[in-house]
Design an enzyme around this catalytic site. Structure first.
Site, PDB file in Angstrom:
ATOM      1  N   PHE A 180      49.691  38.241  53.009  1.00 51.55           N
ATOM      2  CA  PHE A 180      48.522  38.450  52.159  1.00 51.55           C
ATOM      3  C   PHE A 180      47.651  39.513  52.801  1.00 51.55           C
ATOM      4  O   PHE A 180      47.099  39.318  53.883  1.00 51.55           O
ATOM      5  CB  PHE A 180      47.696  37.175  51.941  1.00 51.55           C
ATOM      6  CG  PHE A 180      46.540  37.431  51.008  1.00 51.55           C
ATOM      7  CD1 PHE A 180      46.715  37.386  49.628  1.00 51.55           C
ATOM      8  CD2 PHE A 180      45.297  37.787  51.498  1.00 51.55           C
ATOM      9  CE1 PHE A 180      45.658  37.688  48.761  1.00 51.55           C
ATOM     10  CE2 PHE A 180      44.239  38.085  50.633  1.00 51.55           C
ATOM     11  CZ  PHE A 180      44.420  38.028  49.264  1.00 51.55           C
ATOM     12  N   LYS A 214      36.107  40.174  56.745  1.00 50.68           N
ATOM     13  CA  LYS A 214      35.572  38.819  56.689  1.00 50.68           C
ATOM     14  C   LYS A 214      34.436  38.564  57.693  1.00 50.68           C
ATOM     15  O   LYS A 214      33.318  38.944  57.429  1.00 50.68           O
ATOM     16  CB  LYS A 214      36.716  37.812  56.817  1.00 50.68           C
ATOM     17  CG  LYS A 214      37.622  37.853  55.559  1.00 50.68           C
ATOM     18  CD  LYS A 214      38.472  36.629  55.372  1.00 50.68           C
ATOM     19  CE  LYS A 214      39.075  36.615  53.971  1.00 50.68           C
ATOM     20  NZ  LYS A 214      40.448  37.083  53.874  1.00 50.68           N
ATOM     21  N   ASP A 231      46.727  43.061  60.896  1.00 50.82           N
ATOM     22  CA  ASP A 231      45.702  42.652  59.950  1.00 50.82           C
ATOM     23  C   ASP A 231      45.072  41.370  60.499  1.00 50.82           C
ATOM     24  O   ASP A 231      45.588  40.274  60.323  1.00 50.82           O
ATOM     25  CB  ASP A 231      46.318  42.426  58.559  1.00 50.82           C
ATOM     26  CG  ASP A 231      45.260  41.966  57.539  1.00 50.82           C
ATOM     27  OD1 ASP A 231      44.141  41.609  57.953  1.00 50.82           O
ATOM     28  OD2 ASP A 231      45.579  41.952  56.329  1.00 50.82           O
TER      29      ASP A 231
HETATM   30  C1  LIG Z   1      41.075  38.017  52.969  1.00 48.94           C
HETATM   31  C2  LIG Z   1      42.136  38.877  53.528  1.00 48.94           C
HETATM   32  C3  LIG Z   1      42.313  40.198  53.097  1.00 48.94           C
HETATM   33  C4  LIG Z   1      41.511  40.799  51.961  1.00 48.94           C
HETATM   34  O1  LIG Z   1      40.142  40.813  52.197  1.00 48.94           O
HETATM   35  P1  LIG Z   1      39.123  40.976  50.958  1.00 48.94           P
HETATM   36  O2  LIG Z   1      37.789  41.150  51.616  1.00 48.94           O
HETATM   37  O3  LIG Z   1      39.221  39.732  50.142  1.00 48.94           O
HETATM   38  O4  LIG Z   1      39.563  42.190  50.199  1.00 48.94           O
HETATM   39  C5  LIG Z   1      43.283  40.968  53.716  1.00 48.94           C
HETATM   40  N1  LIG Z   1      44.043  40.459  54.700  1.00 48.94           N
HETATM   41  C6  LIG Z   1      43.913  39.201  55.147  1.00 48.94           C
HETATM   42  C7  LIG Z   1      44.775  38.702  56.265  1.00 48.94           C
HETATM   43  C8  LIG Z   1      42.970  38.352  54.562  1.00 48.94           C
HETATM   44  O5  LIG Z   1      42.864  37.086  54.971  1.00 48.94           O
END
Ligand SMILES: *Cc1c(COP(=O)(O)O)cnc(C)c1O
Length: 403
Positions: free
Chosen positions: A144, A258, A229
């Site tokens: 994700f 985040k 990520d």
């Molecule tokens: C939440 C998340 C995203 C996307 O972030 P948004 O601010 O919702 O666009 C990307 N990668 C990971 C691992 C995430 O948990």
């Protein structure tokens, strides 16, 4: 005439006037403080989700709110057409926290992942010498990384992907945790491997020991960038500043989001070396709000808090406790598996007990808010500022629902 509550009216109006791209639990939050939220009827709930780790420092954190308020009174937005007096400090401090040299600030996580993809491609053509248009990025299944058209192009989740084609080419998907498959996928045109060091949305999947170190070794030896990520796994959640640290791995690029915005404003960034982020020239990438003064002021406070190490330590200690307690629950027979690291856990409930959604609703009725993911898994990720007593209170309720 049927009487309705304030919550019910609010939910009905949201159903009618907002796109149904989420399926929230039927709670309407009015205020929040620390690890607790209060709904419009005055009921209190323990927040065991923390905005998918965006609220690592809790709701209404004094230091973060004060930093935001002070900046609101000074200047909030300049656009990158001009410098502002919080920008250099933010970039310098964030680069230092990551042990890197340069920062490219954006707003949301998906934008930062897009930035990482664009950066890796440009680096591939300009530095590595990949023939134009051939750059390949290897990713993992069940990933994700966000919701943009390019990012869902390399998702394996049909819900996230179906009906959004045509899809962006240039990605190859391999099984997560399988080093041999990754090695086989890397070729001369490969510019990067993009991975979550722990897969959050997939159910808090921790890769097999040695995997991240193996990815680091492979990418280094093949001249490929390792992009981590850490949007959900980073900034204290796992008991370290970055989840990669558990295997002493330093990726080439950190993708952050985040918690970087302290639960106050969206702040994201790509952090890397001069060699990598130095590929950009004016006009080649950007964002109107990226690196704005309010975002920088809040993120600077987040970085200062992380530099003390106390949040990482809390996550490590409370995390040990959480996993011990969940291990005991798992012994009860109604939990199939528990995974995770630090104050972060994916709990697979015996499907006979109900869906993750049903369990989440039952927990809500007992004053605990969590979120299900993929069928019978619930995810537990309370704010790192939660007290041990509150954590135990939440776990007791989980135990009762699973009994
Ligand atoms: C939440 C998340 C995203 C996307 O972030 P948004 O601010 O919702 O666009 C990307 N990668 C990971 C691992 C995430 O948990």
């Amino acid at each position: 005439m049927t009487s309705t509550t304030s919550s019910e009216r609010s939910i009905a109006a949201a159903e009618q006037h907002s796109a149904h791209n989420y399926h929230p639990l039927p709670v309407v939050v009015a205020t929040a403080d620390g690890a607790w939220m209060t709904d419009v009827e005055g009921r209190r709930y323990l927040d065991m989700l923390a905005g998918y780790s965006a609220l690592n420092f809790g709701h209404g954190n004094r230091r973060l709110i004060d930093a935001a308020k002070a900046q609101l009174e000074r200047v909030t937005l300049t656009s990158r057409a001009f410098h502002h007096d919080r920008f250099a400090d933010f970039c310098t401090e964030l680069a230092a926290l990551c042990g890197k040299e340069m920062v490219l600030p954006m707003n949301t996580g998906a934008e930062a992942v897009e930035t990482a993809v664009k950066t890796a491609r440009k680096w591939g053509y300009r530095v590595k010498g990949v023939p134009d248009g051939r750059a390949k990025i290897v990713v993992a299944d069940n990933n994700f990384h966000g919701r943009t058209t390019t990012i869902v192009s390399f998702s394996t989740d049909e819900e996230a992907r179906a009906d959004f084609g045509p899809y962006t080419p240039g990605f190859e998907i391999v099984p997560y945790g399988d080093l041999a498959a990754l090695e086989a996928a890397v070729d001369d045109d490969t510019v990067a491997v993009l991975l979550e060091p722990i897969q959050g949305e997939a159910g808090v999947l921790v890769p097999p020991p040695g995997y991240l170190a193996g990815v680091r070794e492979l990418t280094r030896s093949r001249g490929v960038l390792f992009i981590a990520d850490e949007i959900q796994s980073g900034l204290g959640r796992t008991g370290r500043t970055f989840a990669c640290e558990h295997e002493d791995v330093v990726p080439d690029m950190y993708v952050l989001g985040k918690a970087l915005g302290g639960g106050v404003v969206p702040v994201s960034a790509v952090v890397a070396s001069h060699e990598i982020l130095g590929v950009y020239r004016p006009g080649e990438h950007g964002s109107t709000f990226g690196g704005n003064p309010l975002a920088c002021a809040v993120a600077l406070e987040v970085i200062a808090m992380l530099r003390t190490g106390e949040y990482q330590q809390r996550a490590a200690e409370l995390g040990d406790h959480l996993h011990r307690e969940l291990g005991l629950l798992a012994g009860g027979g109604n939990v199939d598996a528990v995974r995770g690291r630090g104050l972060w856990a994916g709990v697979d409930i015996n499907p006979a007990l109900g869906t993750g959604r049903r369990i989440s609703e039952k927990l809500m009725a007992r004053g605990v808010l969590v979120k299900d993911t993929h069928g019978s898994t619930i995810r537990i990720a309370p704010p790192l500022v939660i007290s041990k007593e509150d954590l135990d209170w939440g776990l007791e309720r989980l135990g009762a629902v699973l009994a």
